[in-house]
Design a protein around this motif. Structure first.
Motif, PDB file in Angstrom:
ATOM      1  N   GLY A 403      51.157  62.945  66.737  1.00 32.50           N
ATOM      2  CA  GLY A 403      50.984  63.247  68.159  1.00 32.50           C
ATOM      3  C   GLY A 403      50.551  62.034  68.970  1.00 32.50           C
ATOM      4  O   GLY A 403      49.914  62.160  70.011  1.00 32.50           O
ATOM      5  N   LEU A 404      50.896  60.858  68.501  1.00 36.65           N
ATOM      6  CA  LEU A 404      50.551  59.617  69.217  1.00 36.65           C
ATOM      7  C   LEU A 404      51.709  59.216  70.125  1.00 36.65           C
ATOM      8  O   LEU A 404      52.863  59.240  69.685  1.00 36.65           O
ATOM      9  CB  LEU A 404      50.411  58.471  68.204  1.00 36.65           C
ATOM     10  CG  LEU A 404      49.041  57.957  67.835  1.00 36.65           C
ATOM     11  CD1 LEU A 404      48.295  58.981  67.022  1.00 36.65           C
ATOM     12  CD2 LEU A 404      49.207  56.686  67.006  1.00 36.65           C
ATOM     13  N   SER A 405      51.418  58.817  71.376  1.00 38.79           N
ATOM     14  CA  SER A 405      52.471  58.225  72.215  1.00 38.79           C
ATOM     15  C   SER A 405      52.366  56.719  72.048  1.00 38.79           C
ATOM     16  O   SER A 405      51.316  56.135  72.367  1.00 38.79           O
ATOM     17  CB  SER A 405      52.271  58.517  73.691  1.00 38.79           C
ATOM     18  OG  SER A 405      51.829  59.811  73.857  1.00 38.79           O
ATOM     19  N   LEU A 406      53.429  56.083  71.567  1.00 40.08           N
ATOM     20  CA  LEU A 406      53.391  54.624  71.381  1.00 40.08           C
ATOM     21  C   LEU A 406      53.657  53.920  72.702  1.00 40.08           C
ATOM     22  O   LEU A 406      54.506  54.358  73.502  1.00 40.08           O
ATOM     23  CB  LEU A 406      54.431  54.194  70.340  1.00 40.08           C
ATOM     24  CG  LEU A 406      54.158  54.608  68.890  1.00 40.08           C
ATOM     25  CD1 LEU A 406      55.197  54.013  67.947  1.00 40.08           C
ATOM     26  CD2 LEU A 406      52.756  54.187  68.430  1.00 40.08           C
ATOM     27  N   ASP A 407      52.931  52.791  72.934  1.00 41.93           N
ATOM     28  CA  ASP A 407      53.116  52.023  74.172  1.00 41.93           C
ATOM     29  C   ASP A 407      54.459  51.299  74.163  1.00 41.93           C
ATOM     30  O   ASP A 407      55.088  51.109  75.189  1.00 41.93           O
ATOM     31  CB  ASP A 407      52.016  50.948  74.309  1.00 41.93           C
ATOM     32  CG  ASP A 407      50.627  51.563  74.317  1.00 41.93           C
ATOM     33  OD1 ASP A 407      50.512  52.713  74.776  1.00 41.93           O
ATOM     34  OD2 ASP A 407      49.673  50.894  73.848  1.00 41.93           O
ATOM     35  N   SER A 408      54.855  50.841  72.944  1.00 44.72           N
ATOM     36  CA  SER A 408      56.112  50.091  72.802  1.00 44.72           C
ATOM     37  C   SER A 408      56.514  50.156  71.327  1.00 44.72           C
ATOM     38  O   SER A 408      55.714  50.588  70.488  1.00 44.72           O
ATOM     39  CB  SER A 408      55.913  48.631  73.249  1.00 44.72           C
ATOM     40  OG  SER A 408      54.802  48.094  72.565  1.00 44.72           O
ATOM     41  N   PRO A 409      57.739  49.729  70.971  1.00 40.16           N
ATOM     42  CA  PRO A 409      58.155  49.828  69.563  1.00 40.16           C
ATOM     43  C   PRO A 409      57.252  48.997  68.649  1.00 40.16           C
ATOM     44  O   PRO A 409      56.676  47.998  69.087  1.00 40.16           O
ATOM     45  CB  PRO A 409      59.573  49.248  69.569  1.00 40.16           C
ATOM     46  CG  PRO A 409      60.008  49.286  70.985  1.00 40.16           C
ATOM     47  CD  PRO A 409      58.787  49.188  71.837  1.00 40.16           C
ATOM     48  N   PRO A 410      57.121  49.389  67.368  1.00 38.55           N
ATOM     49  CA  PRO A 410      56.297  48.611  66.428  1.00 38.55           C
ATOM     50  C   PRO A 410      56.826  47.188  66.300  1.00 38.55           C
ATOM     51  O   PRO A 410      58.034  46.969  66.319  1.00 38.55           O
ATOM     52  CB  PRO A 410      56.486  49.362  65.095  1.00 38.55           C
ATOM     53  CG  PRO A 410      57.045  50.697  65.450  1.00 38.55           C
ATOM     54  CD  PRO A 410      57.752  50.560  66.750  1.00 38.55           C
ATOM     55  N   GLN A 411      55.905  46.244  66.175  1.00 40.07           N
ATOM     56  CA  GLN A 411      56.280  44.823  66.106  1.00 40.07           C
ATOM     57  C   GLN A 411      55.900  44.246  64.752  1.00 40.07           C
ATOM     58  O   GLN A 411      54.762  44.436  64.300  1.00 40.07           O
ATOM     59  CB  GLN A 411      55.501  44.007  67.151  1.00 40.07           C
ATOM     60  CG  GLN A 411      55.830  44.318  68.586  1.00 40.07           C
ATOM     61  CD  GLN A 411      57.259  43.946  68.930  1.00 40.07           C
ATOM     62  OE1 GLN A 411      57.760  42.919  68.465  1.00 40.07           O
ATOM     63  NE2 GLN A 411      57.926  44.787  69.709  1.00 40.07           N
ATOM     64  N   LEU A 412      56.822  43.508  64.136  1.00 41.71           N
ATOM     65  CA  LEU A 412      56.497  42.753  62.921  1.00 41.71           C
ATOM     66  C   LEU A 412      55.704  41.527  63.358  1.00 41.71           C
ATOM     67  O   LEU A 412      56.152  40.774  64.228  1.00 41.71           O
ATOM     68  CB  LEU A 412      57.779  42.323  62.209  1.00 41.71           C
ATOM     69  CG  LEU A 412      57.584  41.489  60.942  1.00 41.71           C
ATOM     70  CD1 LEU A 412      56.873  42.280  59.846  1.00 41.71           C
ATOM     71  CD2 LEU A 412      58.928  40.976  60.418  1.00 41.71           C
ATOM     72  N   THR A 413      54.529  41.314  62.780  1.00 38.43           N
ATOM     73  CA  THR A 413      53.679  40.189  63.205  1.00 38.43           C
ATOM     74  C   THR A 413      53.962  38.966  62.317  1.00 38.43           C
ATOM     75  O   THR A 413      54.485  39.109  61.214  1.00 38.43           O
ATOM     76  CB  THR A 413      52.183  40.569  63.134  1.00 38.43           C
ATOM     77  OG1 THR A 413      51.855  40.875  61.781  1.00 38.43           O
ATOM     78  CG2 THR A 413      51.874  41.764  64.017  1.00 38.43           C
TER      79      THR A 413
END
Ligand SMILES: Cc1cc2nc3c(=O)[nH]c(=O)nc-3n(C[C@H](O)[C@H](O)[C@H](O)COP(=O)(O)OP(=O)(O)OC[C@H]3O[C@@H](n4cnc5c(N)ncnc54)[C@H](O)[C@@H]3O)c2cc1C
Length: 484
Positions: A403-413
Motif C-alpha cells: 500500500g505504498l505510493s512510490l514517488d518515482s521508479p526504483p533506482q539502481l544506485t
C-alpha cells in the motif's frame, strides 16, 4: 574511590583513554601468540572469541588498528548525534572513493577503532542455507557459529514489536503474495538497565567485542598503527611490519596473524607482501542496491503508529532481498505528525562471481606510507543486469502490495552504496580460485588467517556482517584447537 586507587596501584598504570592502549614500542618487544590486524567486525569478533576461549591461559594476544579512537560506541548510541548530525559525522570520518574508483564510486573506508561497525545499520540476517552450495562449508557447519554470533551481538527481531505500522504492513504483504515477509533481525540490545547491570549500548559495534574481551582478560591494543607488510619465512607467517602515523617503522612478531583489514585493505596488504595466490584481489562482489522512496497514508493506521523495518529475505528462487522502513527508524528527535508518512525501500541482489571483477595495486602511485594505491575494476554481467530488471519490477509489486505510493521508479544506485563489498580473498578448496581454506587460513601460508568481509562468497543477498562474525568466531576456535 579507594578501590579505584587500589586498582591503579596494582596495575601500575592510569588509564589515559576510555580503553587501555599499549605503545607500539612495547608491542615490538612482545612475541604474540596471535596478532590481529584491524578492529572492525571480523577483527573484533576474532579477538573476543580468542580471549573467551583462552581466558587466563597466559597466551599473548595483540591487536593493531590503522585508525584512531573515534567513538566509544556505535554512533546511533550517541544522543548528541541526531539523524542529521550522525550523517554529517559519517561524512567526516568516512573516506569516499569518488572519482578515484570510477567503477565503485560510493565505496567508503572508515579508519578508526571499531571500523565500519561504528556506522553500520545493524541488520543481521543469516545467509539462506542454499547459498552455501558453492562454499567449502555447509550451512550446518556454520549454524553453531551463527547462534553464538547472534547471542553476543544481541540480534533480535523484537525492535519493531508492537508497532501498528509494522504489523499492518506485514499483514498486507503476507496476504498480498509475499508470505515470507518478516521483521528484520537487528543487532540491538533492548534490555533495560536493572540490578546494576548497565545496558547503554543499544546498537552493537565492534567496540562491544573489545569490551567483552577486556572484561575477560588483558590484550594489547595499539591504534594509529598501520600494517604495511606481512612477513613470512618458508611458507610460515612470522610477523607484521607496521608504521605509525608519524611514519616510524616497527616489526611485530607473532606465531599467528589474523588479517581483518576489510575487503579493500586485506588484499592490498597481501599483494604488497607478495603473498602467493592467483585469486588474491579477484572475485570482488557486492549487493547491487535499488532505492525507492514513497509514502503511506497515515489515515489508515491507528493514532499510535510506531516504526517499520521489515523484509522479504532472499531464497533459492529469489536472488534478492527487499526491505521497507520508515524514515528514520532510529532517532532522538520528535517526528512531525504528517498526513503521509515517508517510507523507503531497498532491494539488494547478488552478482555472478567473476575473476574480471578485481582489485590490484597501482604500479605508479603510492600513499604517504609508501604502499601502492588500490585500483578497482568492476562491471555488471548480462546475468547481473537481468536480475536488476527483475528486482526493479519486484520492488514495484512489493510496494503496491504494502500500500505504498512510490514517488518515482526504483533506482539502481552506484556500486559501493550497498556497503557490502566482499570476496577479494574468498574462501574455497581450490587455491587457483580462492585465497583461504575452509578455516580462513591463507592457502600455503601456515599461521596466516583472514577474518573479514573479504573472505565471503557473496552468494546470498543477506547483509554480510553476521556471516563474517560467525566465520571469524569459527576461525578463532580453529586457531585455539591448533595451538593446544
Ligand atoms: C553506513 C553503513 C551501513 C551498514 N549497514 C549494515 C547492515 O545493516 N548490516 C550489515 O550486515 N552490514 C552493514 N554494513 C557493512 C558493515 O559495516 C561491514 O560488513 C563490516 O563492518 C565489515 O567488517 P570488516 O571487518 O570486513 O571491516 P571493517 O569493519 O571496515 O574494519 C576494518 C578495520 O581494519 C582497519 N585497517 C584497515 N587497514 C589496516 C591496516 N593496514 N592495518 C591496521 N588496520 C587496518 C580499519 O581501520 C578498520 O578499523 C554497513 C556499512 C556502512 C558503511
Amino acid at each position: 574511590m579507594r578501590r579505584i586507587n587500589d586498582a591503579v596501584a596494582q596495575s601500575g598504570t592510569t588509564l589515559d583513554q576510555w580503553i587501555p592502549l599499549t605503545s607500539v614500542e612495547q608491542m615490538a618487544k612482545t612475541d604474540y601468540d596471535v596478532l590481529i590486524v584491524g578492529s572492525g567486525a571480523g577483527g573484533g569478533a576474532a579477538l573476543w572469541r580468542l580471549c573467551e576461549q583462552w581466558g587466563q591461559s597466559g597466551k599473548k594476544i595483540g591487536m593493531i588498528e590503522a585508525g584512531d579512537l573515534l567513538l566509544p560506541t556505535h554512533s546511533f548510541n550517541v544522543p548528541t548525534l541526531n539523524e542529521q548530525r550522525v550523517i554529517e559525522y559519517w561524512e567526516r570520518i568516512a573516506d569516499y572513493a569518488g572519482d578515484r574508483w570510477p567503477d565503485f564510486q560510493k565505496a567508503k573506508i572508515v579508519r578508526g577503532l571499531g571500523g565500519r561497525t561504528l556506522i553500520w545499520y545493524g541488520l543481521s540476517p543469516r545467509f539462506d542455507p542454499t547459498a552455501f552450495r558453492t562454499w567449502p562449508i555447509t550451512y550446518k557447519d556454520l549454524v553453531p557459529y551463527y547462534t553464538i554470533a547472534e547471542k553476543i551481538m544481541n540480534v533480535t527481531n523484537l525492535y519493531t514489536k508492537g508497532s501498528a505500522l509494522q504489523e499492518m504492513l506485514i499483514e498486507r504483504l503476507l496476504m498480498g503474495g509475499f508470505p515470507e515477509t518478516t521483521d528484520v533481525p537487528l543487532a540491538t540490545d533492548l534490555a533495560g538497565t536493572k540490578y546494576g547491570q548497565v545496558h547503554s549500548n543499544v546498537y552493537f559495534s565492534s567496540i562491544d567485542f573489545l569490551a567483552y574481551a577486556l572484561n575477560i582478560r588483558k590484550f594489547d591494543l595499539s591504534v594509529n598503527t598501520r600494517a604495511v607488510q606481512i612477513l613470512t619465512e618458508q611458507g610460515k607467517a612470522t610477523g607484521v611490519k607496521v608504521m605509525t602515523a608519524d611514519k616510524q617503522t616497527y616489526t611485530l612478531t607473532a606465531k599467528t596473524i589474523i588479517v581483518s583489514a576489510s575487503t579493500w585493505e586485506t588484499p592490498r596488504l597481501l599483494l604488497n607482501s607478495n603473498i602467493p595466490g592467483e585469486a588474491i584481489g579477484k572475485y570482488l562482489a557486492l549487493h547491487p542496491m535499488f532505492i525507492a522512496t514513497g509514502t503511506v497514508n497515515r489515515d489508515l493506521f491507528p493514532e499510535v503508529f510506531g516504526v517499520a523495518l521489515l523484509f522479504l529475505p532472499g531464497s533459492v528462487e529469489r536472488n534478492y532481498q527487499l526491505q521497507i522502513f520508515n524514515d528514520y527508524y532510529y532517532d532522538y528527535t520528535e517526528k512531525p505528525l504528517l498526513k503521509k508518512e515517508p517510507m523507503e525501500m531497498h532491494g539488494y541482489g547478488i552478482v555472478e562471481p567473476r575473476a574480471d571483477n578485481y582489485v590490484s595495486l597501482d604500479p605508479n602511485q603510492r600513499d604517504a606510507y609508501g604502499v601502492p594505491l588500490l585500483n578497482v575494476h568492476f562491471s555488471y554481467s548480462d546475468k547481473d543486469q537481468a536480475l536488476h530488471r527483475e528486482m526493479h519490477d519486484s520492488i514495484i509489486e512489493y510496494a503496491s502490495a504494502a500500500g505504498l505510493s512510490l514517488d518515482s521508479p526504483p533506482q539502481l544506485t552506484p556500486p559501493g552504496n550497498d556497503n557490502h563489498e566482499a570476496g577479494t580473498c574468498r574462501m574455497g578448496d581450490n587455491p587457483a580460485t580462492s585465497v583461504t581454506n575452509r578455516f580462513g587460513q591463507v592457502h600455503g601460508i601456515a599461521g596466516l588467517y583472514i577474518a573479514d568481509n573479504s573472505i565471503l562468497n557473496l552468494t546470498s543477498p543477506a547483509n554480510p556482517t553476521l556471516t563474517t562474525v560467525a566465520l571469524a568466531i569459527r576461525t578463532a576456535d580453529h586457531i585455539v584447537a591448533q595451538m593446544k
